[in-house]
Motif scaffolding. Sequence first.
Motif: not given
Length: 136
Positions: A108, A125, A127-129
């Motif tokens: 990530l 797992a 996410d917005a990143s």
Amino acid sequence: MKSIKLLAASLTLLAPLAFAEVAVVVHPSNNDTLTSADISRIYLGKLKSFPGGSPVVPLDLKEGSDIRSQFVDKVLNKSESQLKAYWSKLVFSGQGQPPKVVENAEVLGLIAANPNMIGFMDAAAVDASVKVVARF
């Protein structure tokens, strides 16, 4: 009877791990559309740039990881040993280097910080990143 119940409970808890969905992720600014064939070619060293022309840096997970095993099977259509032999041949002949191996937890952060990277991870797992470009 008690041992059968314990075994059944253990298998029930482990079942979701065996069938985790694999997400292929890129930097959120990457607007390229990737097919499963593109992803496979990137991870086999046959494609060195995204369709838009920017260089691509694939990230791999350690051998033996459940997510990696699923990715190798579903996307690359190879077994772990076939992939190892494939890269051994290319490295020995000077025709290529395998993707950089990183820890699950690093994917990530590395991709969120670098628009040229591509990686895969457990879809749960994400996410917005990062941006998901494919799921397997």
